[in-house]
Design an enzyme around this catalytic site. Structure first.
Site, PDB file in Angstrom:
ATOM      1  N   TYR A   1     -11.477  -0.741  -0.643  1.00 42.54           N
ATOM      2  CA  TYR A   1     -11.541  -0.316   0.763  1.00 42.54           C
ATOM      3  C   TYR A   1     -10.227   0.315   1.195  1.00 42.54           C
ATOM      4  O   TYR A   1     -10.172   0.972   2.228  1.00 42.54           O
ATOM      5  CB  TYR A   1     -11.906  -1.509   1.665  1.00 42.54           C
ATOM      6  CG  TYR A   1     -10.741  -2.263   2.271  1.00 42.54           C
ATOM      7  CD1 TYR A   1     -10.043  -3.219   1.550  1.00 42.54           C
ATOM      8  CD2 TYR A   1     -10.340  -2.024   3.587  1.00 42.54           C
ATOM      9  CE1 TYR A   1      -8.978  -3.910   2.103  1.00 42.54           C
ATOM     10  CE2 TYR A   1      -9.269  -2.716   4.146  1.00 42.54           C
ATOM     11  CZ  TYR A   1      -8.588  -3.652   3.404  1.00 42.54           C
ATOM     12  OH  TYR A   1      -7.529  -4.320   3.959  1.00 42.54           O
ATOM     13  N   ARG A   2      -9.189   0.201   0.366  1.00 38.48           N
ATOM     14  CA  ARG A   2      -7.850   0.638   0.759  1.00 38.48           C
ATOM     15  C   ARG A   2      -6.997   0.516  -0.497  1.00 38.48           C
ATOM     16  O   ARG A   2      -7.240  -0.359  -1.321  1.00 38.48           O
ATOM     17  CB  ARG A   2      -7.356  -0.354   1.801  1.00 38.48           C
ATOM     18  CG  ARG A   2      -6.133  -0.034   2.581  1.00 38.48           C
ATOM     19  CD  ARG A   2      -5.954  -1.155   3.594  1.00 38.48           C
ATOM     20  NE  ARG A   2      -4.782  -0.984   4.405  1.00 38.48           N
ATOM     21  CZ  ARG A   2      -4.309  -1.939   5.207  1.00 38.48           C
ATOM     22  NH1 ARG A   2      -4.915  -3.098   5.286  1.00 38.48           N
ATOM     23  NH2 ARG A   2      -3.240  -1.725   5.932  1.00 38.48           N
TER      24      ARG A   2
ATOM     25  N   TYR B   1       0.830  -1.209   0.000  1.00 37.66           N
ATOM     26  CA  TYR B   1       0.000   0.000   0.000  1.00 37.66           C
ATOM     27  C   TYR B   1       0.870   1.266   0.000  1.00 37.66           C
ATOM     28  O   TYR B   1       0.372   2.368   0.200  1.00 37.66           O
ATOM     29  CB  TYR B   1      -0.935   0.011   1.206  1.00 37.66           C
ATOM     30  CG  TYR B   1      -2.039  -1.035   1.141  1.00 37.66           C
ATOM     31  CD1 TYR B   1      -2.980  -1.021   0.118  1.00 37.66           C
ATOM     32  CD2 TYR B   1      -2.150  -2.037   2.110  1.00 37.66           C
ATOM     33  CE1 TYR B   1      -3.992  -1.961   0.053  1.00 37.66           C
ATOM     34  CE2 TYR B   1      -3.159  -2.990   2.050  1.00 37.66           C
ATOM     35  CZ  TYR B   1      -4.083  -2.947   1.025  1.00 37.66           C
ATOM     36  OH  TYR B   1      -5.087  -3.886   0.969  1.00 37.66           O
TER      37      TYR B   1
ATOM     38  N   ASP C   1      -2.205 -11.277   8.647  1.00 39.06           N
ATOM     39  CA  ASP C   1      -1.459 -12.471   8.219  1.00 39.06           C
ATOM     40  C   ASP C   1      -0.012 -12.443   8.699  1.00 39.06           C
ATOM     41  O   ASP C   1       0.576 -13.474   8.959  1.00 39.06           O
ATOM     42  CB  ASP C   1      -1.482 -12.585   6.689  1.00 39.06           C
ATOM     43  CG  ASP C   1      -2.893 -12.749   6.175  1.00 39.06           C
ATOM     44  OD1 ASP C   1      -3.458 -13.830   6.350  1.00 39.06           O
ATOM     45  OD2 ASP C   1      -3.451 -11.784   5.632  1.00 39.06           O
TER      46      ASP C   1
ATOM     47  N   HIS D   1       4.912  -6.616  -4.236  1.00 35.02           N
ATOM     48  CA  HIS D   1       3.499  -6.771  -4.596  1.00 35.02           C
ATOM     49  C   HIS D   1       2.712  -5.506  -4.352  1.00 35.02           C
ATOM     50  O   HIS D   1       3.086  -4.651  -3.559  1.00 35.02           O
ATOM     51  CB  HIS D   1       2.861  -7.949  -3.843  1.00 35.02           C
ATOM     52  CG  HIS D   1       2.632  -7.664  -2.390  1.00 35.02           C
ATOM     53  ND1 HIS D   1       1.447  -7.212  -1.904  1.00 35.02           N
ATOM     54  CD2 HIS D   1       3.449  -7.763  -1.322  1.00 35.02           C
ATOM     55  CE1 HIS D   1       1.530  -7.047  -0.596  1.00 35.02           C
ATOM     56  NE2 HIS D   1       2.744  -7.368  -0.215  1.00 35.02           N
TER      57      HIS D   1
END
Ligand code: ADP
Length: 602
Positions: free
Chosen positions: A531-532, A147, A207, A450
């Site tokens: 959502y993000r 992110y 996670d 990623h």
């Protein structure tokens, strides 16, 4: 003290607030050595450019500002970002730039890193930023990888790394089952402290457990015990506003007796008057310096998984989950994954399973999966039930009766599988034990990084299928394998997919950017929004929430301008720009594919 395995050293929790707990030392060392083996890029390269200055600030002014702040916080607590950039790896992540750069490594960088040691020093830093017109970008730990990591949205902003010196567990209240933490408290740290004190409490963890409990909650991250909605389970915040004032939310707004914290601060989230906590999540309206959380009392639990053979089973799986989740038969927010992720978490590399460029074919996936413990299948459902054994048995009977309606469905307990199977790690995560497992799938590509794409779909088979088809077709178009993880609640699904790319391959990065942009646009056309998102996609995502002439963004901008008239706090975060930046070429819309020059450069 350091942990050493296979001559690889990882920082420990004793020596660094963001370090690895002793129980995970060997796992961390092994994970690190696999990351290193899979890297072709040098650890660091000489910088191509000098310090990226804050926009509109001359070198002379910047140097004067740095000198003044060093005087206030101590010279060692302000670092200019002029050294070679090191991407590191999960447990040794940088606070200077986005470790998973999707553009040139030197593009999304800070000018300096600031380490305040108290709420008062955060206030002084904010006042300093206002005085010099230097944008600041707060991070707690900075492991928001996928992110944007620790990077600021505006290149040249100064990162406020709160965690380095503010990492105290302020309180754990065993009776109330709650805690108060500072920004630098990781899931690992909170868990270890609860174990040391032998308290029967769980920490809901994502996670991976290296993130900040506070930072993850204000970015509205999720976990997998019944307390998995992190923001929903917070209770009370302390926030420094962009003008340097400090406030407390919830019951904390009322002083406790004799200068103590309010005794009900962690008991009731909403208190009196407008509930303002939400405006400090996914925003740039304040810097959170303390936050309370309610913790789940430990209970018995049983993790399990189901496999389903066909892609076409998807709608039925989703429609079966819905009533089970709404009526709370399902104990937590379960995950639905595809079998390719079994290959990823087991550390397989694309190049070992496929010749040449491009993604694995379906035949290659099936052939490789058939050699793994769960066998060839398409969808895998990971769940966990809670309570006394009789109750778990009764719940599992109901769940099996539902899922066995799907021909070919199979059920597994951890005891049916090898001890190192991913299900054993899920069992830990689902019972509040932070782990370090979900890293190996990054090795799918060399120099693996990623990007997350995270739309919300209703928990309805036909809607979930529409999102899945958009995502699958787009991945195919751009030559990426699809790695979807669906967190399925009673009414909505967080459809989270990882785009894995090689950081050394500029062409793959451009494909990943195009893929993201097209998925955002195509999902929004059907009413499905994220959502993000990663910093560089926030403008596009924000622009899809445009009902009634973008009334929501107008409201956010009104708040921004009132709270932050000089526009110094995290400009552009979540697409919210202060008036000084608006319409001046900073926004990155659906057509912004070339991200090699973000915003005006001096
Ligand atoms: P983590 O390491 O837990 O993944 P980060 O510390 O990177 O989380 O935080 C995620 C994002 O949330 C940051 O990029 C930043 O925008 C925001 N953030 C983090 N901590 C704070 C804070 N204390 N106050 C305001 N915003 C924050």
């Amino acid at each position: 003290m350091t942990t050493q395995a296979a001559s690889v050293i990882v920082p420990t929790l004793q020596e660094r607030h963001s370090g690895t707990p002793a129980r995970l030392g060997e796992i961390a060392a092994a994970a690190k050595s696999r990351v290193l083996e899979n890297r072709t890029l040098p650890t660091a390269q000489p910088r191509k450019r000098s310090v990226r200055l804050p926009p509109g600030v001359s070198l002379e002014k910047f140097e004067e500002a740095v000198k003044e702040l060093k005087g206030a916080l101590g010279a060692e607590n302000v670092e200019v970002n002029d050294q070679p950039l090191v991407d590191g790896w999960y447990m040794e992540h940088p606070n200077t730039h986005d470790a998973f750069h999707i553009t040139d490594q030197e593009e999304l960088v800070s000018s300096a890193t600031i380490y305040p040691g108290s709420t008062e020093e955060v206030q002084s830093t904010v006042r300093w930023a206002n005085k010099f017109g230097i944008p600041v970008y707060p991070i707690s730990i900075g492991r928001n990888l996928g992110y944007g990591g620790a990077a600021p949205r505006v290149p040249g902003a100064a990162v406020i790394d709160l965690g380095r010196r503010m990492h105290e567990i302020v309180n754990i209240d065993a009776e109330n089952a709650s805690c108060v933490v500072e920004p630098g408290v990781t899931y690992y740290k909170l868990y270890e402290e609860i174990q040391n004190r032998k308290l029967p409490l769980w920490v809901d963890t994502p996670d991976l457990g290296g993130g900040s409990v506070l930072g993850n909650a204000i970015d509205r991250g999720v976990g997998y015990t019944p307390y998995g909605d992190h923001f929903a389970n917070h209770c009370g915040m302390e926030v420094v506003l962009p003008n340097g004032e400090v406030l407390r939310t919830g019951m904390g707004a009322m002083p406790g007796p004799n200068g103590a914290d309010n005794p009900t601060w962690q008991s009731f989230q909403h208190a009196f008057g407008p509930s303002i906590d939400g405006i400090f999540s996914q925003s740039n309206f304040g810097i959170v310096t303390k936050m309370g959380f309610q913790l789940m009392p430990a209970t018995e639990h049983q993790s399990y998984c189901f496999t389903f053979p066909k892609d076409e089973d998807f709608e039925q799986i989703v429609d079966l989950i819905r009533p089970l989740a709404q009526s709370r038969v399902l104990g937590n927010v379960p995950q639905l994954r595809q079998v390719i992720q079994e290959l990823g978490v087991a550390g397989h590399r694309r190049a070992d399973l496929h010749d040449g460029p491009g993604p694995l074919t379906q035949e290659e996936i099936s052939a490789a999966a058939s050699k793994l413990p769960l066998g060839d299948c398409t969808w895998i459902f990971y769940g966990c039930q809670y309570g006394p054994p009789e109750s778990i048995k009764a719940q599992l009977d109901v769940i099996k009766a539902a899922f066995f309606q799907i021909p070919g469905a199979k059920f597994f307990l951890p005891s049916d599988l090898p001890p190192d199977h991913y299900l054993s790690d899920r069992a830990l995560v689902c019972s509040g034990v932070p782990v370090l497992r979900d890293l190996d799938w990054l090795n799918w590509e060399p120099n693996g990084a990623h990007l997350f794409f995270s739309p919300i779909a209703p928990t309805r088979g036909k809607d979930a299928r529409k999102v899945h088809e958009i995502v699958a077709a787009a991945h195919k178009r751009y030559g990426f394998n699809l790695f979807p993880t669906l967190c399925v609640a009673g009414r909505e699904i967080h459809y989270i997919t990882n785009i894995i790319y090689d950081r050394a391959d500029p062409e793959a990065k451009v494909r990943a950017i195009k893929l993201m942009r097209e998925m955002i646009t195509e999902c929004a056309a059907l009413g499905f929004g994220e959502y993000r998102t990663h910093l560089l996609f926030a403008d596009q995502v924000a622009s899809t929430y445009n009902w009634n002439n973008s009334a929501l963004m107008t409201f956010n901008e009104t708040l921004k301008d009132a709270l932050d008239p000089n526009g110094i706090l995290a400009p552009g975060r979540n697409g919210i720009w202060p008036k000084q930046f608006r319409g001046k070429g900073w926004e990155l819309g659906a057509d912004a594919i070339d991200l090699t020059s973000i915003g005006p450069r001096k």
